[in-house]
Design an enzyme around this catalytic site. Structure first.
Site, PDB file in Angstrom:
ATOM      1  N   ARG A 162       0.020   2.137   1.961  1.00 56.86           N
ATOM      2  CA  ARG A 162       0.389   3.132   2.966  1.00 56.86           C
ATOM      3  C   ARG A 162       1.173   2.555   4.130  1.00 56.86           C
ATOM      4  O   ARG A 162       2.210   3.100   4.523  1.00 56.86           O
ATOM      5  CB  ARG A 162      -0.869   3.799   3.565  1.00 56.86           C
ATOM      6  CG  ARG A 162      -1.396   4.956   2.812  1.00 56.86           C
ATOM      7  CD  ARG A 162      -2.899   4.988   2.944  1.00 56.86           C
ATOM      8  NE  ARG A 162      -3.430   3.801   2.331  1.00 56.86           N
ATOM      9  CZ  ARG A 162      -3.679   3.716   1.025  1.00 56.86           C
ATOM     10  NH1 ARG A 162      -3.550   4.754   0.273  1.00 56.86           N
ATOM     11  NH2 ARG A 162      -4.092   2.594   0.483  1.00 56.86           N
ATOM     12  N   THR A 163       0.658   1.505   4.729  1.00 54.20           N
ATOM     13  CA  THR A 163       1.263   1.050   5.983  1.00 54.20           C
ATOM     14  C   THR A 163       2.692   0.564   5.737  1.00 54.20           C
ATOM     15  O   THR A 163       3.627   0.963   6.436  1.00 54.20           O
ATOM     16  CB  THR A 163       0.402  -0.056   6.616  1.00 54.20           C
ATOM     17  OG1 THR A 163      -0.950   0.388   6.629  1.00 54.20           O
ATOM     18  CG2 THR A 163       0.843  -0.352   8.026  1.00 54.20           C
ATOM     19  N   LYS A 208       5.508 -22.168   1.386  1.00 52.79           N
ATOM     20  CA  LYS A 208       5.919 -23.580   1.509  1.00 52.79           C
ATOM     21  C   LYS A 208       5.374 -24.192   2.785  1.00 52.79           C
ATOM     22  O   LYS A 208       5.701 -25.322   3.132  1.00 52.79           O
ATOM     23  CB  LYS A 208       7.448 -23.667   1.536  1.00 52.79           C
ATOM     24  CG  LYS A 208       8.137 -23.114   0.320  1.00 52.79           C
ATOM     25  CD  LYS A 208       9.657 -23.220   0.516  1.00 52.79           C
ATOM     26  CE  LYS A 208      10.380 -22.061  -0.122  1.00 52.79           C
ATOM     27  NZ  LYS A 208      11.713 -21.873   0.454  1.00 52.79           N
ATOM     28  N   ARG A 245       1.911  -7.438   8.891  1.00 53.36           N
ATOM     29  CA  ARG A 245       0.476  -7.483   8.546  1.00 53.36           C
ATOM     30  C   ARG A 245       0.142  -8.910   8.142  1.00 53.36           C
ATOM     31  O   ARG A 245       0.896  -9.543   7.400  1.00 53.36           O
ATOM     32  CB  ARG A 245       0.155  -6.535   7.395  1.00 53.36           C
ATOM     33  CG  ARG A 245      -1.280  -6.714   6.899  1.00 53.36           C
ATOM     34  CD  ARG A 245      -1.693  -5.677   5.915  1.00 53.36           C
ATOM     35  NE  ARG A 245      -1.890  -4.385   6.570  1.00 53.36           N
ATOM     36  CZ  ARG A 245      -2.388  -3.310   5.958  1.00 53.36           C
ATOM     37  NH1 ARG A 245      -2.735  -3.388   4.687  1.00 53.36           N
ATOM     38  NH2 ARG A 245      -2.540  -2.172   6.597  1.00 53.36           N
ATOM     39  N   HIS A 273      -5.609  -2.425  14.060  1.00 53.20           N
ATOM     40  CA  HIS A 273      -4.666  -1.736  13.167  1.00 53.20           C
ATOM     41  C   HIS A 273      -4.136  -0.538  13.969  1.00 53.20           C
ATOM     42  O   HIS A 273      -4.457   0.614  13.680  1.00 53.20           O
ATOM     43  CB  HIS A 273      -5.403  -1.302  11.890  1.00 53.20           C
ATOM     44  CG  HIS A 273      -4.514  -0.861  10.779  1.00 53.20           C
ATOM     45  ND1 HIS A 273      -3.159  -0.661  10.912  1.00 53.20           N
ATOM     46  CD2 HIS A 273      -4.807  -0.568   9.479  1.00 53.20           C
ATOM     47  CE1 HIS A 273      -2.663  -0.271   9.749  1.00 53.20           C
ATOM     48  NE2 HIS A 273      -3.641  -0.205   8.869  1.00 53.20           N
TER      49      HIS A 273
HETATM   50  N1   CP Z   1      -4.748   2.463   5.669  1.00 54.02           N
HETATM   51  C1   CP Z   1      -4.105   1.341   5.314  1.00 54.02           C
HETATM   52  O1   CP Z   1      -3.890   0.426   6.116  1.00 54.02           O
HETATM   53  O2   CP Z   1      -3.716   1.311   4.001  1.00 54.02           O
HETATM   54  P1   CP Z   1      -2.903   0.137   3.318  1.00 54.02           P
HETATM   55  O3   CP Z   1      -3.809  -1.079   3.320  1.00 54.02           O
HETATM   56  O4   CP Z   1      -2.560   0.621   1.944  1.00 54.02           O
HETATM   57  O5   CP Z   1      -1.693  -0.124   4.159  1.00 54.02           O
END
Ligand code: CP
Length: 307
Positions: free
Chosen positions: A51-52, A80, A101, A129
């Protein structure tokens, strides 16, 4: 605002601007279709995501911009031994804005100090998040018509669930918020959330073990997955993973206007039969996440003078 690392960096006014912009994008998508023409978003994902990452990419494409990046550390020079700081400095030469991320808490903050372009935290370890929280806030505002005077129940892995920590902090700023934290003993909400987020604002909360006892008082029920990737011990994960499974039967005592949320991915926490219940909001939450990320990209690029 130059970057977004922690949702609490946003003032209530900035948050309102983002929510209002997202609402305007929903109502008038054509107005925004060329806003980022010629601009590039880099998605640097050192951890898995559906999603993100894809919603960031969809957001930039719908704003008329382009995307580049990687979806796993192994396909970048991190494999590396390149540092996060060097990676960010390099990508800042190619892109106008970065979404990152990383499994290590603080990695996007490090990146923001050297990238030379806005950096958005797309999830750092068990820490924050913030863009999931933006999606959650828009979902609650659209479904409940307000962000104040709501009783929000969080259920599941409240220890490692970074979305829970961020949303608790964000909602605690709205008058009349109350929280019910439903978890097994081992996965309780961290002490710092109680002492540093809730206590200073005198926000009422309760901790419970049993979902069925808690459900009838809730306006929002936020289910979470037990985060397998954060456990050191497989046996503990197996023992705890199915502690809570929301079923249509358990919803009999819930309010008719309950808003059921989940940041997804779901494993077993919500029976698929609940998907047909009009109170299930978790797929709307996914869609709202894209609009909030569009609003955020716009705001940060404007602040940076890049559009
Ligand atoms: N909700 C969420 O962060 O989903 P993903 O890990 O798929 O990005």
């Amino acid at each position: 605002m130059k970057h977004l690392i922690d949702i609490m960096e946003l003032s209530p006014a900035e948050l309102d601007t983002l929510l209002d912009t997202a609402e305007d994008i929903i109502a008038n998508p054509g107005k925004y279709a060329e806003e980022c023409r010629g601009k590039k978003l880099a998605t640097l994902f050192f951890e898995p995501s559906t999603r993100t990452r894809l919603s960031f990419e969809a957001a930039m494409l719908e704003l008329g911009g382009s995307v580049l990046g990687f979806s796993e550390a192994q396909s970048s020079s991190a494999a590396k031994g390149e540092s996060v700081a060097d990676t960010a400095r390099v990508v800042g030469c190619y892109a106008d804005i970065i979404a990152m991320r990383h499994p290590k808490e603080g990695a996007p903050l490090v990146a923001s100090r050297v990238a030379g372009v806005p950096v958005i935290n797309a999830g750092d370890g068990g820490h924050f998040h913030p863009t999931q929280t933006l999606a959650d806030l828009l979902t609650i505002r659209r479904e409940k018509g307000t962000l104040g005077n709501l009783t929000v129940g969080f259920c599941g892995d409240l220890k490692f669930g970074r979305t829970v920590h961020s949303l608790t902090a964000a909602m605690s700023r709205y008058a009349g918020s109350r929280f019910v934290f439903i978890s097994p003993e081992e996965l309780r909400i961290p002490e710092y959330v109680k002492s540093e987020v809730l206590a200073p604002r005198d926000v009422p909360f309760a901790e419970m073990r049993d979902l069925e006892s808690a459900i009838q008082g809730l306006d929002v029920l936020y289910m979470t997955r037990v985060q397998k990737e954060r456990f050191f011990n497989e046996a503990d994960y197996v023992r705890l993973k199915d502690t809570y499974i929301l079923t249509p039967e358990k919803l009999h005592r819930a309010k008719r206007e309950l808003c059921i949320m989940h940041p997804l991915p779901r494993v077993n926490e919500i029976d698929v039969r609940v998907d047909d219940d009009p109170r299930a909001c978790y797929f709307k939450q996914v869609l709202y996440g894209k609009y909030m990320r569009m609003a955020l990209i716009l705001l940060l690029l404007k602040e940076a003078g890049r559009i």
